[in-house]
Write a protein that holds these residues in place. Structure first.
Motif, short mmCIF file in Angstrom:
data_model
loop_
_atom_site.label_atom_id
_atom_site.label_comp_id
_atom_site.label_asym_id
_atom_site.label_seq_id
_atom_site.Cartn_x
_atom_site.Cartn_y
_atom_site.Cartn_z
N TYR A 59 0.81 -1.25 -0.04
CA TYR A 59 -0.03 -0.12 0.10
C TYR A 59 0.72 1.36 0.17
CZ TYR A 59 -3.40 -3.45 1.34
OH TYR A 59 -4.04 -4.77 1.22
N LEU A 98 1.36 3.46 2.27
CA LEU A 98 1.97 3.58 3.64
C LEU A 98 3.32 2.52 3.64
CD1 LEU A 98 1.36 4.85 6.28
CD2 LEU A 98 0.80 2.77 7.15
N ASP A 99 3.22 1.61 2.73
CA ASP A 99 4.45 0.58 2.65
C ASP A 99 5.48 0.95 1.94
OD1 ASP A 99 2.52 -0.66 4.37
OD2 ASP A 99 1.81 -1.89 2.93
N TYR A 130 10.37 10.99 7.21
CA TYR A 130 9.14 11.15 7.72
C TYR A 130 8.69 12.46 7.92
CZ TYR A 130 9.89 6.00 7.80
OH TYR A 130 10.14 4.69 7.46
N HIS A 151 12.40 9.34 11.69
CA HIS A 151 11.51 8.42 11.61
C HIS A 151 10.02 8.94 12.06
CE1 HIS A 151 15.27 5.89 12.64
NE2 HIS A 151 14.46 5.09 12.07
N TYR A 152 9.26 8.26 11.71
CA TYR A 152 7.75 8.77 11.72
C TYR A 152 7.47 9.21 13.44
CZ TYR A 152 2.66 8.81 12.74
OH TYR A 152 1.54 9.23 13.00
N TRP A 153 7.84 8.15 14.26
CA TRP A 153 7.59 8.22 15.69
C TRP A 153 8.25 9.79 16.23
CZ3 TRP A 153 3.25 7.15 17.88
CH2 TRP A 153 3.14 7.08 19.34
N THR A 158 6.08 12.69 17.42
CA THR A 158 5.95 13.27 19.00
C THR A 158 6.70 14.60 19.02
OG1 THR A 158 8.05 12.23 19.21
CG2 THR A 158 6.11 11.25 19.98
N GLU A 177 -6.34 2.56 5.90
CA GLU A 177 -5.22 3.08 5.78
C GLU A 177 -5.23 4.62 5.91
OE1 GLU A 177 -3.90 2.74 1.77
OE2 GLU A 177 -1.52 3.50 2.20
N PRO A 178 -4.92 5.18 6.68
CA PRO A 178 -5.00 6.65 6.74
C PRO A 178 -4.46 7.44 5.78
CG PRO A 178 -3.98 5.64 8.79
CD PRO A 178 -4.06 4.56 7.91
N LYS A 203 8.01 10.67 3.49
CA LYS A 203 6.55 10.21 3.55
C LYS A 203 5.88 10.89 4.70
CE LYS A 203 6.47 5.54 3.68
NZ LYS A 203 6.28 4.21 4.35
N ILE A 223 2.56 10.96 6.90
CA ILE A 223 1.60 10.16 7.37
C ILE A 223 0.71 10.78 8.41
CG2 ILE A 223 1.20 7.94 8.51
CD1 ILE A 223 4.14 7.11 7.96
N TRP A 224 -0.65 10.75 8.10
CA TRP A 224 -1.56 11.28 8.80
C TRP A 224 -2.10 10.28 10.13
CZ3 TRP A 224 -6.40 14.03 6.18
CH2 TRP A 224 -5.79 14.94 5.10
N THR A 225 -2.27 10.81 11.01
CA THR A 225 -2.67 10.11 12.39
C THR A 225 -4.15 9.64 11.98
OG1 THR A 225 -3.60 11.80 13.47
CG2 THR A 225 -1.25 11.26 13.81
N ARG A 226 -4.66 8.78 12.85
CA ARG A 226 -6.16 8.37 12.67
C ARG A 226 -7.14 9.97 12.86
NH1 ARG A 226 -9.17 6.42 9.34
NH2 ARG A 226 -7.55 4.89 9.62
#
Lengths: 153, 712
Positions: free
Chosen positions: B210, B212-213, B221, B264-266, B270, B339-340, B415, B417-420
């Motif tokens: 997907y 996201l992958d 990120y 990284h995404y995290w 944060t 998938e957000p 990349k 990435i949206w959160t939910r």
């Protein structure tokens, strides 16, 4: 540095200890089969096994995963039950978009490992935490029954 | 299947500009690890055949669960005479040849994929087969009529045999045949007979890729804080604290929000919490749900545009023996794809490259070029498997955002990435709607007059303004313009009434809005006339035998008119949508203070069923989407902010709530109708009608839970 045991392999990870296991798997280890859906333990897309028990990897900090035996969708085929579940998923054409299916397969495998002949009610109870937005639930039930049957042989 | 899994890693259509149309030789770069001098040959824009006899479908529609990968491959394989299970699939790039003729753009949506491809892809397969046969005939100096193309080989009665792959190079040099003959339905060996998805195995193994992958060396990120009021902008940002955090590479103001770019995404997610942003909320900051409903209600005082007219509805209502009138309302909804929203973008001296899950690659190209500054010709879209579309991924906002962020860190793949929570609060929402209805019955209880007005936001005015002419948005009249009932006096109108919140196409679009109002109201009319709800409808379907047939079949399959267990009732609804006729009977029962949805019986007639088992799957899937619309989910607004955030307050259907769903597929036509959205619109009226039959309570507003109707 944190040591993890994933799919039978020991791996070293450099990441902040509060990093959720989900993102360690995806971003640090390149294992993208485990999906991000909600980040809050509400959808089950990130389900992995910790000591054989299905858990939401988005809610498990890296520090808490150290030393535990972790199994992901990438490693579940090595398990007899996991392989049967994946074969049933393919045979019955369960997936639609497929995004939730890693989590569904992990939850289904954990169920069959402790309950080889689940009823529909058992299946519902075990998979209620795994959302399928496409609505493949009827086929998920059928595939779990199918996998159970194939494992009897 | 490797082609599907790793398609993005291939540079498979670098020469896509050459794909101008018709029969061309594709310029194909093979996957890494295979000798570069291997030169597979394309038959045309959809079919590629490599020397090792691998047939590949360049799939021009995006797979989001609706089964285009297999269903479109079936159309080609049927005429090419190859085993569909061995066809590899690659995702098409943006190119005019791939434009959806029914929508005028390269879009996957509107339940059009099979309808658009029905002739095109069978012709593509047949053309390739004719060329391969001609090439063999030339090679062997025999008449083409003596050669047979089957199962990937051309053979001649004299015993000679060559694989398609061996012949593909010569075939590509031949002139395109004109007017290739297509098989007759009786000759089909795959269409209507296949029962397997080509992508089931990779999805069961977690190997489908997907958006996201997608991963690239050196990838970073981004997490984006957007204005809490949709439409608002950044007034000022202090990113110093965020930027000082370890792993943070950049803080980027892109106008509608501020992105943190990190290793990284995290880290990015944060660090985003350390941003200090002052917002210009814009005009939307006082909006709330009550105001939206009031605005829609006001809109009903306007005339709007006429959708359909017959006789003199006003006069017929006045002279009717009995009149019934009602108002209906539908709520706002989020798409909530699992998938957000996410997008990988790289801006470099080569231009802009985008890897993402999208239903609208052409729109993605436009917005990525605009926001990255790269020329459109050097902006490449690499579509991936879609982890849920439902119309959300017709919008390309997140793709533009990723391109804008990537432009600030050139040379680095970023990349986003949206959160939910981002995904729930920054959607393009299924519009709320308000409906007024009036019906006139004659002394015999027959419907002689129908007056209808639908008031809602126009998605099309925002996305494709040229399509809306004279205040008539064709995506708002779905289910009204094609009303199946023949009423001698009818006035059906639509009013575009904006209410200050952005709206988006949501699976089945206005079919669901109009069907809830109309099919519930027809139940009210039948009840007022003292008639059976199905008999009342059948009488109005004189010119639509296929519609009559599905309704009668649904009655038979559901036990309509037969004794039911105590505390059980049925409700019916029917319509034509996407050139597919359907009827649905819902059965509900009492379960203490709550109700239980026991069973849904769908009868659908898409004319021709290309992949019947996946039609069943799609109808079940549509039903689940329809139940999200029906039961308890809603988006509400307060102070311009969306009040819901995740699956705790925007619930999706879970396995415990899944009713038994039976799907009967009829084939009463000579070409396929749409399927992907067909299951959605009728759940709300069928369930609401069953609730009325069971409890006497008529619910005219969605979700049902807001009226105190709760299901277990």
């Amino acid at each position: 540095m944190t040591t993890l045991t994933i799919n039978g392999k020991t791996l070293e990870v450099h990441a902040a200890p509060d990093t959720p296991l989900l993102w360690v798997l995806r971003d640090h280890l390149g294992m993208s089969g485990t999906k991000f859906g909600c980040g809050a333990g509400l959808c089950g897309a990130c389900t992995v096994h910790l000591e054989g028990t299905p858990v939401r990897s988005c809610r498990i900090p890296l520090a808490a995963a150290q030393g535990a035996r972790i199994t992901t969708i990438e490693g579940i085929a090595a398990d007899r039950v996991g392989a049967a579940v994946q074969a049933a998923w393919d045979r019955i054409d369960v997936p639609q978009c497929g995004y939730c299916q890693s989590g569904q397969v992990m939850a289904a495998t954990a169920l069959l490992a402790r309950n080889p002949k689940p009823t529909d009610a058992d299946i519902d109870a075990a998979l209620v935490g795994n959302i399928c937005r496409c609505g493949t639930y009827a086929r998920i039930r059928a595939a779990i029954h199918g996998a159970a049957k194939s494992l009897e042989a | 299947m490797n082609a599907i899994v790793k398609a993005s890693r291939r540079d498979f259509l670098k020469g896509s500009a050459a794909l101008g149309g018709g029969l061309i030789v594709g310029f194909y770069l093979p996957p890494s690890g295979i000798a570069a001098d291997l030169k597979p040959v394309a038959a045309n824009a959809w079919v590629r055949i490599s020397p090792d006899n691998q047939v590949t479908l360049v799939c021009h529609r995006n797979e989001m669960g609706q089964d285009v990968y297999t269903s479109l491959a079936l159309l080609v394989a049927e005429e090419l005479n190859v085993d569909v299970n061995k066809v590899a699939i690659e995702q098409a790039p943006v190119d005019p040849v791939y434009i959806n003729s029914l929508l005028g753009a390269q879009i996957t949506g509107g339940s059009t994929s099979i309808r658009d491809a029905w002739v095109k892809l069978r012709e593509a397969g047949a053309t390739a087969r004719v060329l391969l046969t001609s090439a063999a005939a030339q090679r062997w100096s025999v008449p083409p009529a003596e050669c047979v193309a089957a199962n990937g080989y051309v053979s001649h009665a004299g015993g000679r045999r060559a694989s398609y792959g061996e012949l593909a190079g010569a075939a590509a040099q031949l002139p395109a045949p004109q007017n290739v003959a297509l098989k007759k339905p009786a000759e089909f060996t795959l269409i209507g007979k296949q029962r397997h998805r080509l992508d089931s195995a990779v999805k069961a193994r977690g190997q489908a890729q997907y958006g996201l992958d997608v991963s690239m060396p050196g990838m970073v990120y981004a997490s984006l804080e957007q204005c809490p009021v949709p439409g608002g902008k950044v007034a000022a940002v202090d990113g110093a604290r965020a930027k000082a955090l370890p792993g943070v590479l950049a803080v980027v103001d892109i106008g509608e929000g501020v992105a943190v770019v990190a290793d990284h995404y995290w880290t990015a997610k944060t660090a985003r919490e350390a941003l200090v942003i002052t917002w210009d909320y814009g005009p939307g900051s006082t909006l709330d749900t009550v105001q939206i409903r009031a605005t829609l209600r006001e809109g009903a005082h306007r005339d709007g545009a006429i959708v359909r007219q017959a006789g003199d509805a006003a006069a017929a209502l006045k002279s009717a023996a009995r009149t019934v009138s009602a108002e209906y309302h539908s709520q706002l909804l989020a798409h909530a794809t699992l998938e957000p929203m996410n997008c990988l973008a790289l801006v470099s001296e080569r231009g802009c490259d985008i890897w993402t899950s999208t239903q609208f690659p052409q729109g993605a190209q436009g917005v990525a070029a605009a926001r990255s500054g790269a020329p459109a010709a050097q902006t490449r879209i690499w579509p991936q498997f879609i982890g849920g579309g439902f119309g959300r991924r017709l919008d390309v906002d997140f793709i533009g955002q990723a391109a804008a962020i990537a432009a600030a860190v050139p040379g680095k793949p970023v990349k986003l990435i949206w959160t939910r929570e981002d995904d729930t609060r920054h959607d393009f929402y299924r519009p709320a709607s308000f409906h007024t209805l009036a019906g006139g019955l004659d002394a015999q209880g027959k419907l002689v007059a129908f007056d209808y007005k639908m008031v809602s936001s126009s998605i099309t005015n925002r996305m494709f303004p040229g399509v809306v002419k004279n205040d008539l948005d064709p995506f708002m009249t779905e289910g009204s313009a094609n009303l199946a009932y023949e009423v001698p006096n009818a006035m059906q109108r639509v009013v575009i009434q904006e209410y200050g919140l952005r709206s988006g196409y949501w699976r089945s679009v206005s079919h669901a809005l109009n069907a809830f109002a109309i099919e519930s109201f027809f139940d009210e009319l039948a009840h007022a006339a003292g008639r059976d709800a199905i008999a009342f409808r059948l009488e109005l379907l004189g010119k639509l035998p296929r519609q009559q047939a599905v309704l009668e079949r649904a009655a038979a399959e559901s036990g309509w008119g037969k004794p039911l267990p105590a505390g059980t009732a049925l409700g019916v609804a029917m319509m034509e949508s996407y050139e597919t006729h359907q009827a649905l009977v819902a059965r509900v029962s009492k379960s203490g203070k709550r109700l239980r949805l026991e069973r849904l019986v769908y009868v659908v007639d898409p004319g021709v069923a290309v992949h019947p088992d996946q039609i069943v799957a799609q109808i079940q899937s549509g039903a689940v989407t329809g139940l999200i619309n029906t039961l308890r989910s809603k988006i509400t607004v307060r102070d311009g902010r969306i009040e819901q955030s995740n699956f705790d307050d925007f619930p999706l259907l879970r396995i415990t709530q899944m009713p038994r769903i039976d799907v009967i597929v009829m084939q009463g036509g000579d070409k396929p109708g749409g399927i992907g959205e067909v299951g959605v619109p009728l759940t709300a009226p069928a369930v609401a009608n069953a609730v009325f039959a069971l409890t006497g309570k008529r619910v005219r507003s969605l979700p049902l839970a807001d009226a105190g109707v709760e299901f277990v």
